[in-house]
Design a protein around this motif. Structure first.
Motif, short mmCIF file in Angstrom:
data_model
loop_
_atom_site.label_atom_id
_atom_site.label_comp_id
_atom_site.label_asym_id
_atom_site.label_seq_id
_atom_site.Cartn_x
_atom_site.Cartn_y
_atom_site.Cartn_z
N UNK A 57 85.26 2.72 87.73
CA UNK A 57 84.48 3.94 87.94
C UNK A 57 85.06 5.10 87.12
N UNK A 58 86.36 5.09 86.99
CA UNK A 58 87.01 6.13 86.19
C UNK A 58 86.80 5.88 84.70
N UNK A 59 86.64 4.62 84.33
CA UNK A 59 86.54 4.25 82.92
C UNK A 59 85.12 4.37 82.37
N UNK A 60 84.12 4.01 83.15
CA UNK A 60 82.75 3.93 82.64
C UNK A 60 82.26 5.21 81.95
N UNK A 61 82.47 6.41 82.52
CA UNK A 61 82.01 7.63 81.81
C UNK A 61 82.68 7.79 80.45
N UNK A 62 83.91 7.33 80.32
CA UNK A 62 84.65 7.46 79.06
C UNK A 62 84.13 6.50 78.01
N UNK A 63 83.66 5.32 78.45
CA UNK A 63 83.16 4.31 77.51
C UNK A 63 81.92 4.78 76.77
N UNK A 64 81.20 5.73 77.39
CA UNK A 64 80.02 6.27 76.73
C UNK A 64 80.41 7.09 75.50
N UNK A 65 81.68 7.53 75.46
CA UNK A 65 82.17 8.31 74.32
C UNK A 65 82.85 7.43 73.30
N UNK A 66 83.76 6.53 73.79
CA UNK A 66 84.51 5.67 72.86
C UNK A 66 85.00 4.43 73.59
N UNK A 67 84.97 3.32 72.89
CA UNK A 67 85.47 2.06 73.47
C UNK A 67 86.98 2.00 73.53
N UNK A 68 87.66 2.93 72.82
CA UNK A 68 89.13 2.95 72.85
C UNK A 68 89.70 3.28 74.23
N UNK A 69 88.87 3.91 75.06
CA UNK A 69 89.36 4.26 76.41
C UNK A 69 89.56 3.00 77.26
N UNK A 70 88.86 1.92 76.90
CA UNK A 70 89.08 0.65 77.61
C UNK A 70 90.53 0.18 77.38
N UNK A 71 91.00 0.29 76.15
CA UNK A 71 92.37 -0.09 75.82
C UNK A 71 93.36 0.82 76.53
N UNK A 72 93.02 2.14 76.55
CA UNK A 72 93.91 3.09 77.23
C UNK A 72 94.08 2.72 78.70
N UNK A 73 92.96 2.47 79.39
CA UNK A 73 93.03 2.16 80.82
C UNK A 73 93.71 0.82 81.07
N UNK A 74 93.46 -0.16 80.20
CA UNK A 74 94.11 -1.46 80.37
C UNK A 74 95.62 -1.32 80.26
N UNK A 75 96.08 -0.56 79.26
CA UNK A 75 97.52 -0.34 79.09
C UNK A 75 98.09 0.48 80.25
N UNK A 76 97.36 1.53 80.64
CA UNK A 76 97.82 2.41 81.72
C UNK A 76 97.97 1.67 83.04
N UNK A 77 96.89 1.00 83.45
CA UNK A 77 96.92 0.28 84.73
C UNK A 77 97.91 -0.87 84.69
N UNK A 78 97.95 -1.60 83.58
CA UNK A 78 98.89 -2.72 83.47
C UNK A 78 100.33 -2.28 83.56
N UNK A 79 100.66 -1.21 82.83
CA UNK A 79 102.04 -0.72 82.86
C UNK A 79 102.42 -0.17 84.22
N UNK A 80 101.53 0.64 84.79
CA UNK A 80 101.85 1.28 86.07
C UNK A 80 101.98 0.25 87.19
N UNK A 81 101.14 -0.77 87.17
CA UNK A 81 101.19 -1.77 88.24
C UNK A 81 102.38 -2.71 88.06
N UNK A 82 102.58 -3.22 86.85
CA UNK A 82 103.61 -4.23 86.64
C UNK A 82 104.95 -3.62 86.21
N UNK A 83 104.89 -2.64 85.30
CA UNK A 83 106.13 -2.01 84.86
C UNK A 83 106.80 -1.23 85.97
N UNK A 84 106.03 -0.36 86.64
CA UNK A 84 106.60 0.43 87.73
C UNK A 84 107.01 -0.43 88.90
N UNK A 85 106.28 -1.51 89.14
CA UNK A 85 106.66 -2.43 90.22
C UNK A 85 108.05 -3.00 89.96
N UNK A 86 108.30 -3.38 88.71
CA UNK A 86 109.62 -3.91 88.37
C UNK A 86 110.70 -2.85 88.51
#
Length: 207
Positions: A57-86
């Motif tokens: 839901x946070x990503x969809x409005x951004x995708x209307x502007x640029x597909x690069x935000x998909x990469x940003x959110x994938x990296x952000x969520x992945x790092x915060x969930x797995x990196x911070x967990x470690x």
């Protein structure tokens, strides 16, 4: 640390938004609502992590502007969930290990103090029951006292007569037939601090 990472991520996101909006010259109302300021961006990113909002839901409005935000959110969520967990797991393990080691050291210190008190009592018994008055004791007399009044004290500190007699043999390296009682007491304390030495002392007595 979490707040700092959210802060940095929000700044990066706003920079990307600024560039993308400048290129497209369009902006969605939903983007203004979610990312209209640094505070809003931090709050939106936090909700995407904590379950307050689905991150799609946070990503969809951004995708209307640029597909690069998909990469940003994938990296952000992945790092915060797995990196911070470690990171948090490592911090937790560190403090638990530190707590356990601290209590282990306290237990060792308490045991050492208790053994010291018992050995001091044993030293007094040897001095009192010994027929000599020069602070020295013979092999035979030491064994007699240990088998009589000293046996209870040996059990308290986890030693047996054979081990103590082995210590006598080690201290009697010059084969004078006698050793100083206070040297014996000090050696017993060192013996308690180095458990493997007990086996060596026993072997020396038996041989």
């Amino acid at each position: 640390m979490l707040l700092f990472l959210l802060y940095v991520s929000a700044i990066v996101l706003l920079q990307l938004l600024d560039v993308s909006i400048a290129a497209t010259q369009t902006i969605d109302v939903e983007i203004v609502h979610l990312y209209g300021s640094l505070g809003d961006s931090i709050f939106t990113l936090f909700m995407s992590l904590s379950g307050g909002l689905d991150w799609r839901e946070c990503l969809n409005p951004l995708l209307a502007i640029s597909g690069w935000f998909r990469l940003f959110f994938a990296l952000f969520v992945g790092f915060m969930h797995f990196g911070m967990l470690n990171v948090f797991s490592a911090i937790f393990v560190y403090f638990v290990t530190r707590f356990v080691n601290q209590h282990h050291e306290e237990d060792i210190r308490d045991t050492w103090e208790a053994d010291s008190a018992v050995i001091e009592e044993l030293e007094q018994i040897l001095t009192t029951e010994n027929s000599r008055h020069d602070g020295r004791i013979t092999f035979k007399r030491l064994k007699q006292i240990l088998n009589d009044k000293g046996i209870t004290h040996l059990k308290k500190i986890g030693l047996d007569v054979a081990t103590v007699m082995g210590v006598f043999n080690m201290l009697n390296a010059e084969e004078t037939g006698t050793i100083l009682i206070d040297e014996l007491a000090c050696s017993l304390m060192q013996l308690k601090g180095t458990p493997d030495s007990g086996h060596i002392a026993t072997v020396m007595y038996e041989n």
